[in-house]
Motif scaffolding. Structure first.
Motif, PDB file in Angstrom:
ATOM      1  N   GLU A   7     -17.350  15.175   3.645  1.00  0.00           N
ATOM      2  CA  GLU A   7     -18.355  15.624   4.607  1.00  0.00           C
ATOM      3  C   GLU A   7     -18.846  14.415   5.394  1.00  0.00           C
ATOM      4  OE1 GLU A   7     -21.500  18.017   2.793  1.00  0.00           O
ATOM      5  OE2 GLU A   7     -20.242  18.110   1.008  1.00  0.00           O
ATOM      6  N   PRO A   8     -19.529  14.661   6.498  1.00  0.00           N
ATOM      7  CA  PRO A   8     -20.170  13.558   7.214  1.00  0.00           C
ATOM      8  C   PRO A   8     -21.324  13.016   6.378  1.00  0.00           C
ATOM      9  CG  PRO A   8     -20.347  15.625   8.465  1.00  0.00           C
ATOM     10  CD  PRO A   8     -19.702  15.939   7.168  1.00  0.00           C
ATOM     11  N   ILE A  40     -21.549   4.916   8.819  1.00  0.00           N
ATOM     12  CA  ILE A  40     -21.643   6.346   9.103  1.00  0.00           C
ATOM     13  C   ILE A  40     -20.262   6.972   9.015  1.00  0.00           C
ATOM     14  CG2 ILE A  40     -21.349   6.048  11.579  1.00  0.00           C
ATOM     15  CD1 ILE A  40     -23.415   8.245  11.987  1.00  0.00           C
ATOM     16  N   ALA A  41     -20.244   8.196   8.561  1.00  0.00           N
ATOM     17  CA  ALA A  41     -19.011   8.988   8.536  1.00  0.00           C
ATOM     18  C   ALA A  41     -19.296  10.273   9.293  1.00  0.00           C
ATOM     19  CB  ALA A  41     -18.614   9.292   7.097  1.00  0.00           C
ATOM     20  N   THR A  42     -18.347  10.673  10.101  1.00  0.00           N
ATOM     21  CA  THR A  42     -18.527  11.858  10.945  1.00  0.00           C
ATOM     22  C   THR A  42     -17.654  13.003  10.443  1.00  0.00           C
ATOM     23  OG1 THR A  42     -16.752  11.174  12.422  1.00  0.00           O
ATOM     24  CG2 THR A  42     -18.972  10.382  12.952  1.00  0.00           C
ATOM     25  N   VAL A  43     -17.651  14.087  11.169  1.00  0.00           N
ATOM     26  CA  VAL A  43     -16.811  15.225  10.809  1.00  0.00           C
ATOM     27  C   VAL A  43     -15.341  14.813  10.823  1.00  0.00           C
ATOM     28  CG1 VAL A  43     -16.073  17.532  11.515  1.00  0.00           C
ATOM     29  CG2 VAL A  43     -18.482  16.915  11.621  1.00  0.00           C
ATOM     30  N   LYS A  44     -14.939  14.005  11.811  1.00  0.00           N
ATOM     31  CA  LYS A  44     -13.546  13.555  11.920  1.00  0.00           C
ATOM     32  C   LYS A  44     -13.168  12.585  10.811  1.00  0.00           C
ATOM     33  CE  LYS A  44     -12.232  13.852  16.733  1.00  0.00           C
ATOM     34  NZ  LYS A  44     -11.868  13.088  17.913  1.00  0.00           N
ATOM     35  N   ALA A 106     -24.362  12.762   1.828  1.00  0.00           N
ATOM     36  CA  ALA A 106     -23.771  13.676   2.810  1.00  0.00           C
ATOM     37  C   ALA A 106     -24.882  14.274   3.660  1.00  0.00           C
ATOM     38  CB  ALA A 106     -22.990  14.773   2.097  1.00  0.00           C
ATOM     39  N   ARG A 107     -24.659  14.285   4.963  1.00  0.00           N
ATOM     40  CA  ARG A 107     -25.612  14.874   5.912  1.00  0.00           C
ATOM     41  C   ARG A 107     -24.820  15.421   7.084  1.00  0.00           C
ATOM     42  NH1 ARG A 107     -31.132  12.065   5.516  1.00  0.00           N
ATOM     43  NH2 ARG A 107     -31.610  13.388   7.272  1.00  0.00           N
ATOM     44  N   PRO A 108     -25.134  16.616   7.538  1.00  0.00           N
ATOM     45  CA  PRO A 108     -24.400  17.166   8.678  1.00  0.00           C
ATOM     46  C   PRO A 108     -24.673  16.391   9.969  1.00  0.00           C
ATOM     47  CG  PRO A 108     -26.189  18.623   8.045  1.00  0.00           C
ATOM     48  CD  PRO A 108     -26.122  17.539   7.007  1.00  0.00           C
ATOM     49  N   ASP A 109     -25.824  15.739  10.058  1.00  0.00           N
ATOM     50  CA  ASP A 109     -26.213  14.965  11.235  1.00  0.00           C
ATOM     51  C   ASP A 109     -26.622  13.561  10.776  1.00  0.00           C
ATOM     52  OD1 ASP A 109     -26.925  14.265  13.806  1.00  0.00           O
ATOM     53  OD2 ASP A 109     -28.918  15.167  13.664  1.00  0.00           O
ATOM     54  N   PRO A 110     -25.631  12.671  10.497  1.00  0.00           N
ATOM     55  CA  PRO A 110     -25.946  11.384   9.884  1.00  0.00           C
ATOM     56  C   PRO A 110     -26.514  10.318  10.827  1.00  0.00           C
ATOM     57  CG  PRO A 110     -23.598  11.571  10.215  1.00  0.00           C
ATOM     58  CD  PRO A 110     -24.196  12.892  10.622  1.00  0.00           C
TER      59      PRO A 110
END
Length: 156
Positions: A7-8, A40-44, A106-110
């Motif tokens: 996950e992001p 940071i980690a994103t959806v991609k 994990a956060r949908p909007d990091p």
């Protein structure tokens, strides 16, 4: 790595040994070491893929690896259009495995959390959006090492 979410999110690197020359005044410390870098980690590029890249990647794909390799005084070289520590990439991997610990959430909007952490000025190895006084030194060190690698590659 199996327990790292796909996950992001945001992650923080803690080190029990500080790379040469890195100041630690004001950094977060806990039983895992001193926090020196936030990412940071994103959806991609999820937390799992991003952390795997830091652990096993190369200098072109991980700014943390590039920064650590520069501080460990490893020779950077240009291979095609990529910069790498070449045969020394395992040195960075081993150093990270021995001295680095990573915490992630994990956060949908990091992005807001990463920015908040960076603005605290407590992460000396980050560059972008980082008010830590050492950020400029990291930027200059990486630029000098990159420039030398490119110049050596051009003359080869």
């Amino acid at each position: 790595m199996a327990d790292v979410p796909r996950e992001p999110g945001v992650y923080v690197w803690f080190f029990d040994e500080i790379p040469p020359g890195v100041p630690t005044d004001g950094c977060y410390e806990n039983e895992h070491g001193t926090a020196l870098y936030v990412g940071i980690a994103t959806v991609k590029r999820t937390l799992r893929s991003r952390l795997r890249n830091h652990f096993r990647g190369n200098a072109s794909g991980s700014t943390l690896r590039l920064t650590l390799g520069c501080h460990l005084d490893l020779p950077l070289r240009q291979v095609g259009s990529r910069l790498t520590f070449g045969d020394h990439e395992p040195v960075v991997s081993t150093w990270l495995a021995e001295h680095g610990r990573v915490a992630c959430v994990a956060r949908p909007d990091p992005e807001p959390l990463e920015l908040e952490l960076l603005r605290s000025g407590r992460f000396p190895l980050n560059i972008k959006d980082n008010p830590h006084p050492y950020a400029k030194s990291v930027s200059e060190l990486r630029a000098a090492v990159r420039s030398a690698a490119r110049a050596a590659g051009a003359s080869a």
